[in-house]
Write a protein that holds these residues in place. Structure first.
Motif, mmCIF file in Angstrom:
data_model
loop_
_atom_site.group_PDB
_atom_site.id
_atom_site.type_symbol
_atom_site.label_atom_id
_atom_site.label_comp_id
_atom_site.label_asym_id
_atom_site.label_seq_id
_atom_site.Cartn_x
_atom_site.Cartn_y
_atom_site.Cartn_z
ATOM 1 N N ILE A 206 -33.252 -87.540 34.464
ATOM 2 C CA ILE A 206 -33.989 -88.784 34.675
ATOM 3 C C ILE A 206 -33.353 -89.917 33.867
ATOM 4 O O ILE A 206 -32.859 -89.718 32.756
ATOM 5 C CB ILE A 206 -35.469 -88.597 34.279
ATOM 6 C CG1 ILE A 206 -36.294 -89.778 34.777
ATOM 7 C CG2 ILE A 206 -35.640 -88.451 32.779
ATOM 8 C CD1 ILE A 206 -37.783 -89.545 34.653
ATOM 9 N N ASN A 207 -33.343 -91.096 34.464
ATOM 10 C CA ASN A 207 -32.765 -92.282 33.833
ATOM 11 C C ASN A 207 -33.900 -93.160 33.318
ATOM 12 O O ASN A 207 -34.612 -93.773 34.104
ATOM 13 C CB ASN A 207 -31.913 -93.040 34.849
ATOM 14 C CG ASN A 207 -31.140 -94.175 34.209
ATOM 15 O OD1 ASN A 207 -30.988 -94.226 32.994
ATOM 16 N ND2 ASN A 207 -30.650 -95.086 35.023
ATOM 17 N N PRO A 208 -34.106 -93.232 31.996
ATOM 18 C CA PRO A 208 -35.271 -93.951 31.448
ATOM 19 C C PRO A 208 -35.094 -95.467 31.457
ATOM 20 O O PRO A 208 -34.881 -96.097 30.419
ATOM 21 C CB PRO A 208 -35.365 -93.409 30.019
ATOM 22 C CG PRO A 208 -33.978 -93.043 29.657
ATOM 23 C CD PRO A 208 -33.312 -92.592 30.933
ATOM 24 N N LEU B 53 -45.380 -92.174 43.131
ATOM 25 C CA LEU B 53 -46.639 -91.551 42.739
ATOM 26 C C LEU B 53 -47.799 -92.089 43.574
ATOM 27 O O LEU B 53 -48.656 -91.315 44.037
ATOM 28 C CB LEU B 53 -46.906 -91.785 41.251
ATOM 29 C CG LEU B 53 -48.222 -91.203 40.708
ATOM 30 C CD1 LEU B 53 -48.258 -89.697 40.892
ATOM 31 C CD2 LEU B 53 -48.413 -91.585 39.239
ATOM 32 N N ARG B 54 -47.837 -93.405 43.779
ATOM 33 C CA ARG B 54 -48.895 -93.991 44.611
ATOM 34 C C ARG B 54 -48.829 -93.420 46.032
ATOM 35 O O ARG B 54 -49.859 -93.077 46.626
ATOM 36 C CB ARG B 54 -48.766 -95.514 44.640
ATOM 37 C CG ARG B 54 -49.204 -96.210 43.364
ATOM 38 C CD ARG B 54 -49.345 -97.711 43.576
ATOM 39 N NE ARG B 54 -48.071 -98.317 43.922
ATOM 40 C CZ ARG B 54 -47.211 -98.803 43.035
ATOM 41 N NH1 ARG B 54 -47.481 -98.738 41.738
ATOM 42 N NH2 ARG B 54 -46.077 -99.356 43.430
ATOM 43 N N GLU C 254 -36.282 -97.450 37.185
ATOM 44 C CA GLU C 254 -36.654 -96.074 37.531
ATOM 45 C C GLU C 254 -38.153 -95.861 37.374
ATOM 46 O O GLU C 254 -38.782 -95.177 38.186
ATOM 47 C CB GLU C 254 -35.887 -95.094 36.643
ATOM 48 C CG GLU C 254 -36.161 -93.622 36.919
ATOM 49 C CD GLU C 254 -35.614 -93.153 38.259
ATOM 50 O OE1 GLU C 254 -35.936 -92.014 38.649
ATOM 51 O OE2 GLU C 254 -34.879 -93.918 38.913
ATOM 52 N N LEU C 255 -38.731 -96.483 36.344
ATOM 53 C CA LEU C 255 -40.173 -96.384 36.139
ATOM 54 C C LEU C 255 -40.933 -96.998 37.316
ATOM 55 O O LEU C 255 -41.906 -96.410 37.812
ATOM 56 C CB LEU C 255 -40.559 -97.080 34.831
ATOM 57 C CG LEU C 255 -42.049 -97.069 34.471
ATOM 58 C CD1 LEU C 255 -42.539 -95.646 34.283
ATOM 59 C CD2 LEU C 255 -42.307 -97.910 33.222
ATOM 60 N N LEU D 17 -44.134 -86.160 38.770
ATOM 61 C CA LEU D 17 -43.995 -87.617 38.717
ATOM 62 C C LEU D 17 -44.738 -88.192 37.522
ATOM 63 O O LEU D 17 -44.232 -89.084 36.828
ATOM 64 C CB LEU D 17 -44.521 -88.235 40.023
ATOM 65 C CG LEU D 17 -43.649 -88.041 41.267
ATOM 66 C CD1 LEU D 17 -44.388 -88.509 42.511
ATOM 67 C CD2 LEU D 17 -42.330 -88.798 41.126
ATOM 68 N N GLN D 18 -45.947 -87.686 37.273
ATOM 69 C CA GLN D 18 -46.725 -88.177 36.126
ATOM 70 C C GLN D 18 -46.008 -87.879 34.814
ATOM 71 O O GLN D 18 -45.978 -88.713 33.902
ATOM 72 C CB GLN D 18 -48.117 -87.539 36.141
ATOM 73 C CG GLN D 18 -48.997 -88.025 37.289
ATOM 74 C CD GLN D 18 -50.284 -87.259 37.406
ATOM 75 O OE1 GLN D 18 -50.385 -86.111 36.973
ATOM 76 N NE2 GLN D 18 -51.299 -87.871 38.009
ATOM 77 N N THR D 19 -45.425 -86.683 34.727
ATOM 78 C CA THR D 19 -44.688 -86.308 33.510
ATOM 79 C C THR D 19 -43.475 -87.216 33.312
ATOM 80 O O THR D 19 -43.206 -87.699 32.199
ATOM 81 C CB THR D 19 -44.240 -84.841 33.593
ATOM 82 O OG1 THR D 19 -45.386 -84.012 33.698
ATOM 83 C CG2 THR D 19 -43.452 -84.451 32.345
ATOM 84 N N ASN D 20 -42.727 -87.466 34.379
ATOM 85 C CA ASN D 20 -41.547 -88.329 34.282
ATOM 86 C C ASN D 20 -41.932 -89.762 33.932
ATOM 87 O O ASN D 20 -41.227 -90.432 33.166
ATOM 88 C CB ASN D 20 -40.776 -88.296 35.601
ATOM 89 C CG ASN D 20 -40.086 -86.967 35.848
ATOM 90 O OD1 ASN D 20 -39.865 -86.198 34.909
ATOM 91 N ND2 ASN D 20 -39.746 -86.684 37.089
ATOM 92 N N ILE D 21 -43.049 -90.230 34.490
ATOM 93 C CA ILE D 21 -43.507 -91.588 34.172
ATOM 94 C C ILE D 21 -43.882 -91.689 32.697
ATOM 95 O O ILE D 21 -43.538 -92.671 32.015
ATOM 96 C CB ILE D 21 -44.688 -91.978 35.087
ATOM 97 C CG1 ILE D 21 -44.188 -92.228 36.514
ATOM 98 C CG2 ILE D 21 -45.414 -93.211 34.554
ATOM 99 C CD1 ILE D 21 -45.289 -92.415 37.531
#
Length: 217
Positions: A6-8, A20-21, A12-13, A179-183
């Motif tokens: 993942i690219n922070p 997620l939506r 990306e966010l 997705l929630q974890t990555n966010i």
């Protein structure tokens, strides 16, 4: 645990929040579809049970009448009476859409409109029980078609319910939590970077002020 690749970044966010939506909205729609499919499936199961009972009773009556006819008529006479049928049936099938599931709808029409054409013989040399047997078979034919339609519909709905259930579970237990974890991971990284940037800016400001103060003296 966030994905290792993942690219922070804020871009990306934003992208992950949009996914997620979409996933949450899709999860709700699929759950609604699954619930409606289950309702349709249970209705069809009840209809299937009723039709099966009706068909079995009709066939039992026809078989009983045919057994009596076979007892009072010779095999040769019975075979001769049924050798050349006068009536024919044409079967048609259409498709009906139930929650994106295309189920068959069967219908039939007889070759002639005369209901007496189900008897391919004269009544002088045959038994009345043979008439009863053919009449019972003719009456149960429509129920047999409806039963076949109900059973096929039940099968197709069950397959679609299983597919929808797997999709709902994949979204609910895999995709949405990931997705929630990555966010959360990106948000924490961005907050950490913001704090580090503020600390560096405060340090630079302090050094600049200190240099300016020393320069005045």
């Amino acid at each position: 645990m966030a994905s290792k690749t993942i690219n922070p970044t804020r871009m990306e966010l934003t992208r992950l929040k949009g996914r997620l939506r979409t996933a949450v909205r899709g999860h709700k729609l699929l759950k609604d579809k699954r619930d409606e499919l289950m309702r349709q499936f249970m209705d069809m199961v009840r209809k299937n049970r009723q039709l099966r009972k009706k068909v079995e009773e009709g066939l039992a009556g026809a078989n009983a009448a045919l057994a009596v006819a076979s007892a009072v008529m010779s095999p040769e006479m019975l075979q001769q009476a049924l050798l050349y049928p006068k009536q024919g049936v044409e079967l048609d099938m259409e498709l009906k859409n139930i929650m994106s599931v295309y189920v068959p709808v069967y219908s039939f029409k007889t070759r002639t409109a005369d209901s007496a054409d189900i008897y391919p013989y004269g009544f002088a040399q045959t038994s009345g029980e043979l008439d009863d047997a053919l009449s019972a078979l003719s009456s149960v034919f429509q129920d047999m078609l409806e039963l076949a339609q109900a059973e096929k519909t039940t099968q197709l709905l069950a397959e679609e319910i299983e597919k929808t259930r797997r999709r709902v579970n994949a979204l609910e237990y895999v995709m949405i939590p990931e997705l929630q974890t990555n966010i959360r991971f990106i948000s924490m990284k961005l907050e950490e970077n913001d704090r580090s940037t503020k600390v560096r800016l405060m340090k630079v400001k302090e050094m600049v002020l200190q240099d300016a103060h020393n320069y005045q003296y």
